[in-house]
Structures are given as C-alpha cells and as structure tokens.
Design a protein around this motif. Structure first.
Motif, PDB file in Angstrom:
ATOM      1  N   MET A 181     -37.866  -0.007   6.033  1.00 15.85           N
ATOM      2  CA  MET A 181     -37.797  -1.102   4.802  1.00 15.85           C
ATOM      3  C   MET A 181     -36.412  -1.757   4.813  1.00 15.85           C
ATOM      4  SD  MET A 181     -40.506  -0.198   2.073  1.00 15.85           S
ATOM      5  CE  MET A 181     -41.480   1.158   2.193  1.00 15.85           C
ATOM      6  N   ASN A 182     -35.535  -1.920   5.910  1.00 17.10           N
ATOM      7  CA  ASN A 182     -34.359  -2.555   5.773  1.00 17.10           C
ATOM      8  C   ASN A 182     -34.771  -4.048   5.923  1.00 17.10           C
ATOM      9  OD1 ASN A 182     -31.783  -3.166   5.811  1.00 17.10           O
ATOM     10  ND2 ASN A 182     -31.272  -1.475   7.459  1.00 17.10           N
ATOM     11  N   ARG A 183     -35.035  -4.629   4.646  1.00 13.07           N
ATOM     12  CA  ARG A 183     -35.457  -6.046   4.617  1.00 13.07           C
ATOM     13  C   ARG A 183     -34.044  -6.869   4.150  1.00 13.07           C
ATOM     14  NH1 ARG A 183     -38.863  -5.871  -0.119  1.00 13.07           N
ATOM     15  NH2 ARG A 183     -39.091  -8.246   0.133  1.00 13.07           N
ATOM     16  N   ARG A 184     -34.356  -7.971   4.779  1.00  8.16           N
ATOM     17  CA  ARG A 184     -33.233  -9.116   4.515  1.00  8.16           C
ATOM     18  C   ARG A 184     -33.719  -9.780   3.231  1.00  8.16           C
ATOM     19  NH1 ARG A 184     -31.086 -11.093   9.794  1.00  8.16           N
ATOM     20  NH2 ARG A 184     -30.542  -9.128  10.922  1.00  8.16           N
ATOM     21  N   GLN A 185     -32.807 -10.397   2.890  1.00  8.75           N
ATOM     22  CA  GLN A 185     -33.124 -11.210   1.481  1.00  8.75           C
ATOM     23  C   GLN A 185     -33.645 -12.554   2.055  1.00  8.75           C
ATOM     24  OE1 GLN A 185     -29.789 -11.505  -1.116  1.00  8.75           O
ATOM     25  NE2 GLN A 185     -30.781 -13.097  -2.567  1.00  8.75           N
ATOM     26  N   SER A 186     -34.671 -13.024   1.600  1.00  8.75           N
ATOM     27  CA  SER A 186     -35.271 -14.396   1.860  1.00  8.75           C
ATOM     28  C   SER A 186     -34.912 -15.156   0.872  1.00  8.75           C
ATOM     29  CB  SER A 186     -36.693 -14.353   2.068  1.00  8.75           C
ATOM     30  OG  SER A 186     -37.427 -14.286   1.144  1.00  8.75           O
ATOM     31  N   SER A 187     -35.234 -16.644   1.055  1.00 10.32           N
ATOM     32  CA  SER A 187     -34.879 -17.443  -0.121  1.00 10.32           C
ATOM     33  C   SER A 187     -35.829 -17.281  -1.195  1.00 10.32           C
ATOM     34  CB  SER A 187     -35.063 -18.884   0.476  1.00 10.32           C
ATOM     35  OG  SER A 187     -36.181 -19.122   0.811  1.00 10.32           O
ATOM     36  N   ASP A 188     -36.800 -16.669  -1.044  1.00  8.33           N
ATOM     37  CA  ASP A 188     -37.910 -16.517  -1.898  1.00  8.33           C
ATOM     38  C   ASP A 188     -37.756 -15.226  -2.805  1.00  8.33           C
ATOM     39  OD1 ASP A 188     -39.056 -18.664  -1.019  1.00  8.33           O
ATOM     40  OD2 ASP A 188     -40.607 -17.316   0.030  1.00  8.33           O
ATOM     41  N   GLU A 189     -36.376 -14.548  -2.425  1.00 15.52           N
ATOM     42  CA  GLU A 189     -36.307 -13.307  -3.140  1.00 15.52           C
ATOM     43  C   GLU A 189     -34.728 -13.466  -3.947  1.00 15.52           C
ATOM     44  OE1 GLU A 189     -36.432 -10.746   0.112  1.00 15.52           O
ATOM     45  OE2 GLU A 189     -38.340 -10.078  -0.695  1.00 15.52           O
ATOM     46  N   VAL A 190     -34.519 -12.614  -4.971  1.00 19.77           N
ATOM     47  CA  VAL A 190     -33.260 -12.747  -5.595  1.00 19.77           C
ATOM     48  C   VAL A 190     -32.657 -11.279  -5.447  1.00 19.77           C
ATOM     49  CG1 VAL A 190     -32.227 -13.064  -8.049  1.00 19.77           C
ATOM     50  CG2 VAL A 190     -34.281 -14.236  -7.364  1.00 19.77           C
ATOM     51  N   ARG A 191     -31.424 -11.058  -5.235  1.00 15.20           N
ATOM     52  CA  ARG A 191     -30.913  -9.409  -5.149  1.00 15.20           C
ATOM     53  C   ARG A 191     -30.320  -9.237  -6.490  1.00 15.20           C
ATOM     54  NH1 ARG A 191     -29.891  -6.043  -1.054  1.00 15.20           N
ATOM     55  NH2 ARG A 191     -30.149  -7.635   0.735  1.00 15.20           N
ATOM     56  N   LEU A 192     -30.746  -8.164  -7.222  1.00 16.12           N
ATOM     57  CA  LEU A 192     -30.087  -7.853  -8.314  1.00 16.12           C
ATOM     58  C   LEU A 192     -29.439  -6.198  -8.310  1.00 16.12           C
ATOM     59  CD1 LEU A 192     -33.111  -8.551 -10.661  1.00 16.12           C
ATOM     60  CD2 LEU A 192     -31.257 -10.039 -10.332  1.00 16.12           C
ATOM     61  N   SER A 193     -28.457  -6.206  -8.883  1.00 12.29           N
ATOM     62  CA  SER A 193     -27.894  -4.790  -8.897  1.00 12.29           C
ATOM     63  C   SER A 193     -28.748  -3.946  -9.941  1.00 12.29           C
ATOM     64  CB  SER A 193     -26.309  -4.813  -9.534  1.00 12.29           C
ATOM     65  OG  SER A 193     -26.588  -5.128 -10.855  1.00 12.29           O
ATOM     66  N   VAL A 194     -28.619  -2.660  -9.988  1.00 15.67           N
ATOM     67  CA  VAL A 194     -29.545  -1.834 -10.661  1.00 15.67           C
ATOM     68  C   VAL A 194     -29.078  -2.229 -12.110  1.00 15.67           C
ATOM     69  CG1 VAL A 194     -29.544   0.817 -11.459  1.00 15.67           C
ATOM     70  CG2 VAL A 194     -29.583   0.162  -8.765  1.00 15.67           C
ATOM     71  N   ALA A 195     -28.095  -2.467 -12.503  1.00 16.21           N
ATOM     72  CA  ALA A 195     -27.706  -2.631 -13.947  1.00 16.21           C
ATOM     73  C   ALA A 195     -28.096  -3.962 -14.188  1.00 16.21           C
ATOM     74  CB  ALA A 195     -26.033  -2.896 -14.033  1.00 16.21           C
ATOM     75  N   GLU A 196     -28.077  -5.036 -13.444  1.00 17.56           N
ATOM     76  CA  GLU A 196     -28.737  -6.395 -13.670  1.00 17.56           C
ATOM     77  C   GLU A 196     -30.346  -6.038 -13.851  1.00 17.56           C
ATOM     78  OE1 GLU A 196     -25.777  -9.473 -11.252  1.00 17.56           O
ATOM     79  OE2 GLU A 196     -27.441  -8.328 -10.314  1.00 17.56           O
ATOM     80  N   ALA A 197     -30.903  -5.363 -12.882  1.00 18.27           N
ATOM     81  CA  ALA A 197     -32.527  -5.193 -12.905  1.00 18.27           C
ATOM     82  C   ALA A 197     -32.746  -4.459 -14.095  1.00 18.27           C
ATOM     83  CB  ALA A 197     -32.830  -4.473 -11.842  1.00 18.27           C
ATOM     84  N   THR A 198     -32.162  -3.728 -14.561  1.00 19.36           N
ATOM     85  CA  THR A 198     -32.233  -2.753 -15.880  1.00 19.36           C
ATOM     86  C   THR A 198     -32.339  -3.583 -17.170  1.00 19.36           C
ATOM     87  OG1 THR A 198     -31.278  -0.849 -14.663  1.00 19.36           O
ATOM     88  CG2 THR A 198     -31.487  -0.543 -17.226  1.00 19.36           C
ATOM     89  N   LYS A 199     -31.187  -4.611 -17.099  1.00 22.92           N
ATOM     90  CA  LYS A 199     -31.018  -5.285 -18.414  1.00 22.92           C
ATOM     91  C   LYS A 199     -32.066  -6.569 -18.270  1.00 22.92           C
ATOM     92  CE  LYS A 199     -27.409  -8.316 -20.442  1.00 22.92           C
ATOM     93  NZ  LYS A 199     -26.294  -9.241 -20.071  1.00 22.92           N
ATOM     94  N   LEU A 200     -32.477  -7.150 -17.329  1.00 19.82           N
ATOM     95  CA  LEU A 200     -33.472  -8.023 -17.368  1.00 19.82           C
ATOM     96  C   LEU A 200     -34.935  -7.167 -17.709  1.00 19.82           C
ATOM     97  CD1 LEU A 200     -34.951 -10.548 -16.665  1.00 19.82           C
ATOM     98  CD2 LEU A 200     -35.048  -9.952 -14.096  1.00 19.82           C
TER      99      LEU A 200
END
Lengths: 341, 341
Positions: free
Chosen positions: B1-20
């Motif tokens: 599952m070593n996925r690359r980021q596509s333009s349809d995806e947003v990369r979030l750090s664990v802290a950012e994802a947690t806050k959101l």
C-alpha cells in the motif's frame, strides 16, 4: 450415518464395547483407572459417529510405544485462585486432558473463572468436544485451545511449521450443550494418512507437496504439508492456527522438550452467571438456536444443524442400538486381550 | 500500500488529521472527550492502512443520527473480582468498547484474569485490534468476541441471521504485539455496500441473493445475505459465528432491546504470568514467530507475514509521512467544521 451392519462389522452395545476396550487397554499396559478414562472417550467418539476415533484407536495406541513411555504422576506446577499449570507427567493425552478439564471445572466453580494450562502429555488426546462437554453440563462456558506438532504450512510457506491446532468452545443451553470443535487445518493428519493408505485423492486446496506445490496426491501430501483451513480465506485459518500455537506456549508447550512447536492445551472456563443470570442466558441461547434452525433454507438445502447437534443425536441412537466395529479391528482387539492375559 | 499522493488526495500529518477529526466530531455533537477517543481510533485506522475506516467514517457517523441518540452515562451493572458487566448507555461503540477495554485491563491486573461484557452501545466501533493493542502492551493476553446485527446467513440458510461477528486475539511478544482480528463473514458489510455503489462484482462464494442463490451482483447481495467465511469449510465459519453470537448473549446483547441477535462485546483478558514467567513466554513467542517467518516460501510466494505485522509497519511510516485523505472527504469535513462553529 444411518449405517446398516455389514458382514464385516460386529455390533456391540456400549457396555460390551467398554468392557472390550478397557480390557485391551489394560493388557497393553495401562493402569485400570487410566484404561477406564481412555476407553470412555473412545466409546463416546464411536457413539458420536467418529468411528475412526473409537476402538480402532486402541490398535494405533498399541503400536505406538510413545503413548506409554516412562511416567511421573500428573503434577500441579503452579496454582493461583484463578489458574492451574499442570505437568501431564507424560501420561497419555486422553488421561491428562481429562484431568485438566476436571481441574478447570473445579477452579471455575470456586472462582467464577479459570485458566488451566497443560503440557507434557503423551499422544493421543482424541476429540476436544469430549473434554468440554462436562464443562458445559456444569453450566460453565469452556474454551480449549490445543497446540500440536508441526504438520501445517503457514500461509505462503512450503514446510510444516504449525499444528492442526484445534479450537473448541462449549456453551450450556436449556437443552444439550452447544459445542464447536474445529481444526484450523484444511484436513486432519489422520484423514490424510488414511487416504494415502487407501490411495484416495485429496480434495482441492488442502495440501502441498514438499516443494510447496499444490497436490491432490495423498502420498506427496504426507511428505509435504497440510494447508490451513479457509479456502480463499486461508489467511484467517493461518492466523487462528498461529495464535493457538502461541497460546500453547502459555500452557507450557516448551517446558517438556524445549521446543516452541509442541503439544499443549489451554483451557479458559467461566461461569456466564458472572455477567448475566443463568436462566436468562439459557433462555436467550435457546431462542437464538431456535431462530437459526428455523432459517428458511437455500434451494436444495438440508436441515440447518448447529455445532454438536448431529453427534449428540447419533450418540442417543448408539446408546440404544450399539456401535458397529470393523470385524478385523474386533478380532485384533480380542487377540491382544487373549494373548496377554 | 505504498501509495503516491494523487491530486484527489490531501496529505495530513497525524496531528493535523487528529485536529480536523476532533473538531468535526465536536461540531457534529460529540463531547470533547468522546470526540478525542473516537478520533484517535480513526486516525490509527488510517495510519494502519485502513483508509476507509479512517476520517471518511466521520461522514458516515454524521449522516447516521443513531450514533448520537439519547445517552446515559456508561454504567457498571454487575461486578465481581474477576468480571464486569457494562451498560454502554447508548454511547457510540468507539467510546464504549474503549472504556470496556480499560476496565478489562484494570481488572486483569488486579485479579490475573477478567471477563468483561458490554451491551447497549450505539454504532459504530471500528477495528477490534485497536481495543486489544493496549491490552497486549500491558503484557496481557486479550480476546474480544463481538456479536452484531444479522447480515450473514447460517450454513444452508437463505436469510441473514448472524452478525459478521469478528474474533480478535492479542498476545504480547518481545517486540510489537501479535494481534489477530478477523471477521467470521466472507466479506464485510461495508465492503459489500461500497461495491454496490461502485457497481463492482463480488468474488465467488461470498454472498447469496434473497432467494438463497449464489450471486456476484453486489445489488442482489445487499438484499440477500453474506455467507460465513471459509470457502469449502464454511461450516467452520458458521460454527464460529454462531458461537460468537451466543457469547454476545453473555455480554448482555439481549438487555438493550430484547433481541437475541444484537450487538455486544465480550472481553476475556488474562496475565500469561499466571501460568509461565513473562520473560519465558516472550522468549518463546518471539522464537515461534521467527521460525514461522523463516519458513521456506512456496514458489512465487511473498513474505510470510504474521497477524498485525503489515498494519504496524504501515503505521510506523504513516506517523512520519502522514496519511492521505480523499480531497472530497477533506472538503466535506471542513464544511461541517466551518458551518457549525
């Protein structure tokens, strides 16, 4: 399995089978009490329809001296109010697992819950459902995890590294106990060996040869490995099998021969009354079973049977009508009995 | 599952994802502490590679008012030195199962072993491995049996009568815990619904239509039933599923709505040190795992992975590199967060 008696079979009452079995086991060298416990298991297996696990097993035991090697008394190694670790003293599994089950029942009745580990038993131990039936008849829930010697390949692997590692769970109900007793292997080792003797092809997807390639040839499979159960979900069968092998380590598997892939039994037994009143639990489980059995069937579908239902039904009949024993087996048992007394 | 980021995806750090996630959950109406517990689970699932069980789940929760119906405080209904029965007070499963896990840990540390039943939770509860990880990190063995609402047909039956009834077992090792977490169904309900939305064919042998006939059409399957797991060994999947449904009754499944086919969780947690010294158990299990991983592979075989190994490896990377969230999901979460605050 409503089998008619053929001329190659002898019909024995439960009392006759018990007498023959106990006598033969004593002639082989088992003490009276041990012979009684082993034989009660074998006759029960025969009654439940597992004829291969019945009296014929005595011939297997007779031929295998490891079943009655040097013994020490069964010994409690460690004990707390909720647990017992038992050294089987190299007595045969039929005897040691039964004693461990009795200890688990006693402990769970005292403390509500019990964890019992057993190691250092000699082969064999038969059906795990047998050990859990008295647990459920005492209105306790029983789980039994048994690790065994390697015969099964891990998912993706080409060598036997895991046992057939069965899992059994017994629950009390308002009627007969409900007992699940399943191997985590796609086929039992005994069944595999039998098919190789009979030159009978294996089902698809149950074994690999020694190179790790799928095979339906039982001779190749005997030299290779059994696969975990689960068909397309073999990773689940593998996961369960590995988990049970690891639980065996808790039960002292490595203490007898220093091997981490060895035989051991772990019981978890508890009183459902710790959480919900016994009467309510039984009412609920009976209602659940009735609902499941009343499920509309699939086209061409047979009766929906819950775990252990068929075995108990067969046993009821066998207790009245007796069991059928292969004449060759019957004669061989009598020869042992006559020759040694 | 070593996925690359596509333009349809947003990369979030664990802290950012947690806050959101926490913010969005509070906007939907969850109290701060409950939002924190739910979100920690969702972010962990995303890190472990179960992206569908991550932040997108908040949108499912938002659309389903049953997840936050009228609540009472979580309540201990019955307690003994070795057991707790917990009424979840109709709080969301993510919160109640977590609290029950903490109670099981506490009780097992006091008494060596604990039986904890939980009923009356609101949907949903996510991955059972998540609840058992802290158990194993406290050097305890954990088992979690979860009964669920009917979506699975019994072997031979043509109607959903059983839940997907997952089984999880966690064991401490000298390294990361080994955690088995498996559904007893051939396919998850969520996966089935997703495939029906995407018009994607199902694998062979995982579902039947409402007449009980095998189908690979996800729309027919949604109206029909899922099958137990196990391929040619479906009777084992069925037996396990029924056993877990029955164990749910011990955990109080019928106490919330009077139904014997309902949601409940049963924990069995114990200290392996009751039977064998902790250091020895860890040494043994580490040796077993090393042996299994070193098994010669089958031709074309991949690495032999033990339960939870892949998830923990992915999580380690995700904690450094962050997780990918579908942009539509990300936008929807922000809309909820912006609109309601």
């Amino acid at each position: 399995m409503n089998r008619r008696q053929s001329s190659d079979e002898v019909r024995l009452s439960v009392a006759e089978a018990t007498k023959l079995g106990e006598h033969t086991l004593q002639c082989i060298g088992f003490p009276r009490e041990e012979a009684r416990v082993i034989c009660a298991h074998l006759v029960d297996a025969a009654c439940c329809g597992y004829s291969f696990a019945g009296l014929p097993r005595i011939l297997v035991i007779a031929k295998d001296p490891s079943t009655r090697g040097p013994c020490q008394p069964i010994r409690v190694v460690r004990e707390t109010p909720v647990s017992v670790l038992v050294d089987g003293g190299n007595h045969i599994g039929y005897y040691t697992v039964y004693q461990a089950a009795l200890m688990a029942i006693k402990k769970a009745k005292q403390s509500g819950i019990a964890l019992v580990g057993l190691y250092n038993s000699a082969p064999y131990s038969g059906r795990n459902a047998y050990y859990l039936e008295p647990v459920a008849r005492e209105n306790l829930v029983g789980m039994l995890f048994s690790s065994a010697l390697p015969t099964v390949a891990p998912e993706g692997g080409a060598r036997p590294m895991l046992g057939t590692n069965p899992l059994a769970v017994a629950l009390p109900t308002g009627n007969e106990p409900m007992i699940l007793d399943m191997s985590t292997a796609a086929i039992n080792r005994g069944d595999l060996v039998l098919r190789s003797r009979l030159n009978e092809q294996l089902p698809e997807g149950v074994a690999i040869d020694e190179n790790g390639l799928p095979t339906r040839d039982p001779h190749m499979a005997v030299k290779g490995s059994i696969l975990p159960f689960g068909g397309p979900h073999k990773h689940k069968g593998f996961g369960l099998s590995l988990t049970i092998q690891a639980l065996g380590l808790m039960a002292g598997a490595s203490l007898s021969r220093g091997l981490v892939q060895d035989w051991a039994q772990l019981f978890v037994v508890f009183d459902p009354g710790l959480l919900v009143p016994e009467a309510q639990f039984k009412r609920d489980i009976d209602e659940l079973i009735a609902l499941i059995k009343a499920t509309p069937r699939r086209p061409g579908g047979d009766e929906i049977r819950i775990p252990s239902e068929r075995a108990f039904r067969e046993r009821e009949r066998a207790r009245k009508e007796g069991i059928l024993v292969d004449r060759k087996v019957f004669d061989a048992l009598n020869t042992i009995g006559a020759g040694r007394v």
